[in-house]
Design a protein around this motif. Structure first.
Motif, PDB file in Angstrom:
ATOM      1  N   THR A  71      -6.658 -37.026  -8.703  1.00 23.96           N
ATOM      2  CA  THR A  71      -7.197 -37.583  -9.945  1.00 23.96           C
ATOM      3  C   THR A  71      -6.451 -37.046 -11.163  1.00 23.96           C
ATOM      4  OG1 THR A  71      -8.851 -35.818 -10.077  1.00 23.96           O
ATOM      5  CG2 THR A  71      -9.489 -37.842  -8.934  1.00 23.96           C
ATOM      6  N   SER A  72      -6.518 -37.826 -12.227  1.00 23.76           N
ATOM      7  CA  SER A  72      -5.990 -37.384 -13.514  1.00 23.76           C
ATOM      8  C   SER A  72      -6.870 -37.938 -14.609  1.00 23.76           C
ATOM      9  CB  SER A  72      -4.541 -37.843 -13.715  1.00 23.76           C
ATOM     10  OG  SER A  72      -4.481 -39.245 -13.799  1.00 23.76           O
ATOM     11  N   TYR A  73      -6.928 -37.242 -15.728  1.00 24.65           N
ATOM     12  CA  TYR A  73      -7.811 -37.617 -16.822  1.00 24.65           C
ATOM     13  C   TYR A  73      -7.103 -37.460 -18.158  1.00 24.65           C
ATOM     14  CZ  TYR A  73     -11.373 -36.948 -13.226  1.00 24.65           C
ATOM     15  OH  TYR A  73     -12.115 -37.027 -12.074  1.00 24.65           O
TER      16      TYR A  73
ATOM     17  N   VAL B 203      -8.067 -43.738 -19.243  1.00 24.78           N
ATOM     18  CA  VAL B 203      -9.107 -42.712 -19.196  1.00 24.78           C
ATOM     19  C   VAL B 203      -8.951 -41.833 -17.963  1.00 24.78           C
ATOM     20  CG1 VAL B 203     -11.597 -42.308 -18.992  1.00 24.78           C
ATOM     21  CG2 VAL B 203     -10.732 -44.145 -20.472  1.00 24.78           C
ATOM     22  N   ALA B 204      -8.798 -42.455 -16.788  1.00 27.96           N
ATOM     23  CA  ALA B 204      -8.726 -41.696 -15.553  1.00 27.96           C
ATOM     24  C   ALA B 204      -8.062 -42.538 -14.475  1.00 27.96           C
ATOM     25  CB  ALA B 204     -10.129 -41.278 -15.085  1.00 27.96           C
ATOM     26  N   THR B 205      -7.442 -41.850 -13.517  1.00 31.49           N
ATOM     27  CA  THR B 205      -6.848 -42.516 -12.367  1.00 31.49           C
ATOM     28  C   THR B 205      -7.186 -41.748 -11.100  1.00 31.49           C
ATOM     29  OG1 THR B 205      -4.763 -41.297 -12.461  1.00 31.49           O
ATOM     30  CG2 THR B 205      -4.891 -43.351 -13.730  1.00 31.49           C
TER      31      THR B 205
ATOM     32  N   ILE C  70     -13.821 -39.383 -11.824  1.00 34.87           N
ATOM     33  CA  ILE C  70     -13.502 -40.624 -11.112  1.00 34.87           C
ATOM     34  C   ILE C  70     -13.556 -40.359  -9.617  1.00 34.87           C
ATOM     35  CG2 ILE C  70     -10.998 -40.184 -11.165  1.00 34.87           C
ATOM     36  CD1 ILE C  70     -10.611 -43.229 -11.505  1.00 34.87           C
ATOM     37  N   SER C  71     -14.071 -41.320  -8.868  1.00 30.79           N
ATOM     38  CA  SER C  71     -14.134 -41.200  -7.414  1.00 30.79           C
ATOM     39  C   SER C  71     -13.996 -42.585  -6.809  1.00 30.79           C
ATOM     40  CB  SER C  71     -15.443 -40.540  -6.978  1.00 30.79           C
ATOM     41  OG  SER C  71     -16.555 -41.313  -7.386  1.00 30.79           O
ATOM     42  N   ARG C  72     -13.752 -42.625  -5.516  1.00 27.57           N
ATOM     43  CA  ARG C  72     -13.573 -43.910  -4.851  1.00 27.57           C
ATOM     44  C   ARG C  72     -14.252 -43.913  -3.494  1.00 27.57           C
ATOM     45  NH1 ARG C  72      -7.292 -44.754  -4.217  1.00 27.57           N
ATOM     46  NH2 ARG C  72      -7.918 -46.445  -2.793  1.00 27.57           N
ATOM     47  N   ASP C  73     -14.675 -45.103  -3.086  1.00 23.69           N
ATOM     48  CA  ASP C  73     -15.248 -45.317  -1.762  1.00 23.69           C
ATOM     49  C   ASP C  73     -14.384 -46.382  -1.107  1.00 23.69           C
ATOM     50  OD1 ASP C  73     -16.677 -46.163   0.486  1.00 23.69           O
ATOM     51  OD2 ASP C  73     -18.614 -45.751  -0.460  1.00 23.69           O
ATOM     52  N   ASN C  74     -13.487 -45.966  -0.239  1.00 24.52           N
ATOM     53  CA  ASN C  74     -12.538 -46.903   0.344  1.00 24.52           C
ATOM     54  C   ASN C  74     -13.230 -47.928   1.238  1.00 24.52           C
ATOM     55  OD1 ASN C  74     -10.352 -45.633  -0.917  1.00 24.52           O
ATOM     56  ND2 ASN C  74     -10.146 -44.163   0.758  1.00 24.52           N
ATOM     57  N   ALA C  75     -14.287 -47.530   1.895  1.00 24.30           N
ATOM     58  CA  ALA C  75     -14.999 -48.456   2.782  1.00 24.30           C
ATOM     59  C   ALA C  75     -15.635 -49.598   2.001  1.00 24.30           C
ATOM     60  CB  ALA C  75     -16.057 -47.706   3.574  1.00 24.30           C
TER      61      ALA C  75
END
Length: 121
Positions: free
Chosen positions: A57-59, A48-50, A69-74
């Motif tokens: 990002t890619s979809y 779906v997404a990366t 799509i998003s990320r929280d590295n902490a």
């Protein structure tokens, strides 16, 4: 050991929104890329997404413009914001992560257990 746990799935009407979360825990040194996959009944699992370590990002074409799509590295967490949901989005959604654990010297892929998303018409 590394565990991925998804949350946020559920039942929503067509046109609605949901936000999925996937939290990684354990002996994690770093996480490279994250991905969301889904599998509908009788169908193959599809990407779906990366999101990369640099937040690129890619979809898939089927969700482009509707999912983010998003990320929280902490927090070692990835999110999938899903909007304008359609009945054909109904599936079990899985997250995956490329993880470098403290006990290893290479990245391994880990998967969550999946969360059900059902979109009613």
């Amino acid at each position: 050991q590394v565990q991925l746990v998804e949350s946020g799935g559920g039942l929503v009407q067509a046109g609605g929104s949901l936000r999925l979360s996937c939290a990684a825990s354990g002996s994690i040194f770093s996480i490279n890329a994250w991905g969301w996959y889904r599998q509908a009944p009788g169908k193959q699992r599809e990407l779906v997404a990366t999101i990369s370590s640099g937040a690129s990002t890619s979809y898939s074409d089927s969700v482009k413009g509707r999912f983010t799509i998003s990320r929280d590295n902490a927090k070692n967490t990835v999110y999938l914001q899903m909007s304008s949901l359609k009945p054909e989005d109904t599936a079990v959604y899985y997250c995956t992560a490329e993880v470098l654990a403290y006990s290893t010297t290479w990245f391994n892929d880990y998967w969550g257990q999946g969360t059900q998303v059902t979109v009613s018409s």
